[in-house]
Scaffold this active site. Sequence first.
Site, mmCIF file in Angstrom:
data_model
loop_
_atom_site.group_PDB
_atom_site.id
_atom_site.type_symbol
_atom_site.label_atom_id
_atom_site.label_comp_id
_atom_site.label_asym_id
_atom_site.label_seq_id
_atom_site.Cartn_x
_atom_site.Cartn_y
_atom_site.Cartn_z
ATOM 1 N N TYR A 1 62.036 -27.240 55.003
ATOM 2 C CA TYR A 1 63.462 -27.349 55.296
ATOM 3 C C TYR A 1 64.312 -27.576 54.051
ATOM 4 C CZ TYR A 1 66.237 -27.710 59.555
ATOM 5 O OH TYR A 1 67.054 -27.464 60.614
ATOM 6 N N LYS B 1 49.919 -31.134 60.738
ATOM 7 C CA LYS B 1 48.994 -30.002 60.882
ATOM 8 C C LYS B 1 48.030 -30.079 59.690
ATOM 9 C CE LYS B 1 47.873 -26.002 62.823
ATOM 10 N NZ LYS B 1 47.495 -25.787 64.236
ATOM 11 N N ASP C 1 50.603 -28.649 67.284
ATOM 12 C CA ASP C 1 50.532 -27.709 68.421
ATOM 13 C C ASP C 1 50.061 -28.440 69.686
ATOM 14 O OD1 ASP C 1 48.308 -27.988 66.841
ATOM 15 O OD2 ASP C 1 47.592 -25.938 67.051
ATOM 16 N N ASP D 1 62.424 -31.222 63.463
ATOM 17 C CA ASP D 1 63.563 -30.445 63.950
ATOM 18 C C ASP D 1 63.220 -29.823 65.306
ATOM 19 O OD1 ASP D 1 66.048 -29.097 63.737
ATOM 20 O OD2 ASP D 1 64.983 -27.274 63.129
#
Length: 361
Positions: free
Chosen positions: A124, A191, A225, A249
């Site tokens: 970001y 992740k 996920d 986000d």
Amino acid sequence: MAHKVTIIPGDGIGREVSLAARRCIDATGAKIEWEEEIAGQEAMDKYGEVLPKRVLDSIRKNKVAIKGPITTPVGKGFRSVNVQMRVALDLYACLRPCKIYKGVKTRYENLDLVVVRENTEDLYAGIEFEAGASRTKDIIKYIEKASGATIKKDSSIGIKPISIEASKRIVKFAFDYAVKNKRKKVTLVHKANIMKETDGLFLKVGREVAEAYRCQVEFEDRIVDNMCMQLVQKPELYDVLVLPNLYGDIISDLCSGLVGGLGIAPGANIGNDMALFEAIHGSAPKYSGQNKVNPTAMILSGVLMLRHMGEGKAADRLENAVSQVIAEGKDVTYDLKPDRNDPSAVGTSEMADAVIARMKH
Ligand code: NAD
């Protein structure tokens, strides 16, 4: 003594919802001296820049600000005023409480979770290199040499910085928030199984920070996920979530969907000694000037602001009044009616009037 607060009304529906929130905050009895500053297109027209220095100076001086949404024109080349503010003031933590109020249409019951998103780095940060540009080719060559990987020559490149410093302070923020607000568990989302260096660092630092809070707050981690699936299936298992910027986000919008949508989701951007409160939603230009949209997200951002300023009783009074008006379902905007075309829906300012009337009871 009165608290000094900078108010930036915003544009589109910004002025309508900000004014509604300001009236509700004043009606709590908390003593606030407002200092109004403008940003966005209005500031461009008046001062020739979208984020005049005087806005940042006012926030630096007052330490607390509340802001309506500001339009970011697509394709006109200027960086979002919202992002510029967060960076300029180093408001590193984005706080988004997601709670179900009785009377709101949702698929779930009794949810009350809080998303803490890192606000300053990650993909970001916007460090990107255009496909085909000569410096991009140089970067590709360098990365191929340093990593042994092969990158297609016509690739764009984005950089994902994750630092020890920023990871430590955001996880610490999440734990401090949990302790202060009597929350039981912090879940760190990552992740790291794939991004072993960046997300791996976030997780490693998170585990180290968690050690210091072992006796007070439970800690666990989830792969992003899997987290998405868990939030849809059994969101009630979660309490405080802490995430790097990009996952934060996405997950915070997912969570606002769980509790009834953008019209009621408040937010705060918090730094070491400053805080900026704002609704999650944008300036919804198509509804501008119609006195139609829901002021709740902005009013609840005001509740967060009052709590932050130590005005806990005023915050409770305002939150209870909002919650009663929503539960009753009469003086609410179209989006909170079972049928969005219900002619009995009230406007932005009338819903604020109903909240104020509740506080007088
Ligand atoms: P948006 O949140 O403005 O609107 C999307 C839709 O959500 C609206 O059409 C409306 O149906 C609904 N909605 C939003 N707020 C609502 C409310 N208070 N009550 C009822 N319904 C509501 O998102 P967008 O259309 O993607 O963005 C419009 C502009 O806002 C863009 O320029 C964007 O950059 C900007 N934006 C600003 C902020 C900010 O200032 N923090 C945040 C997001 C988007």
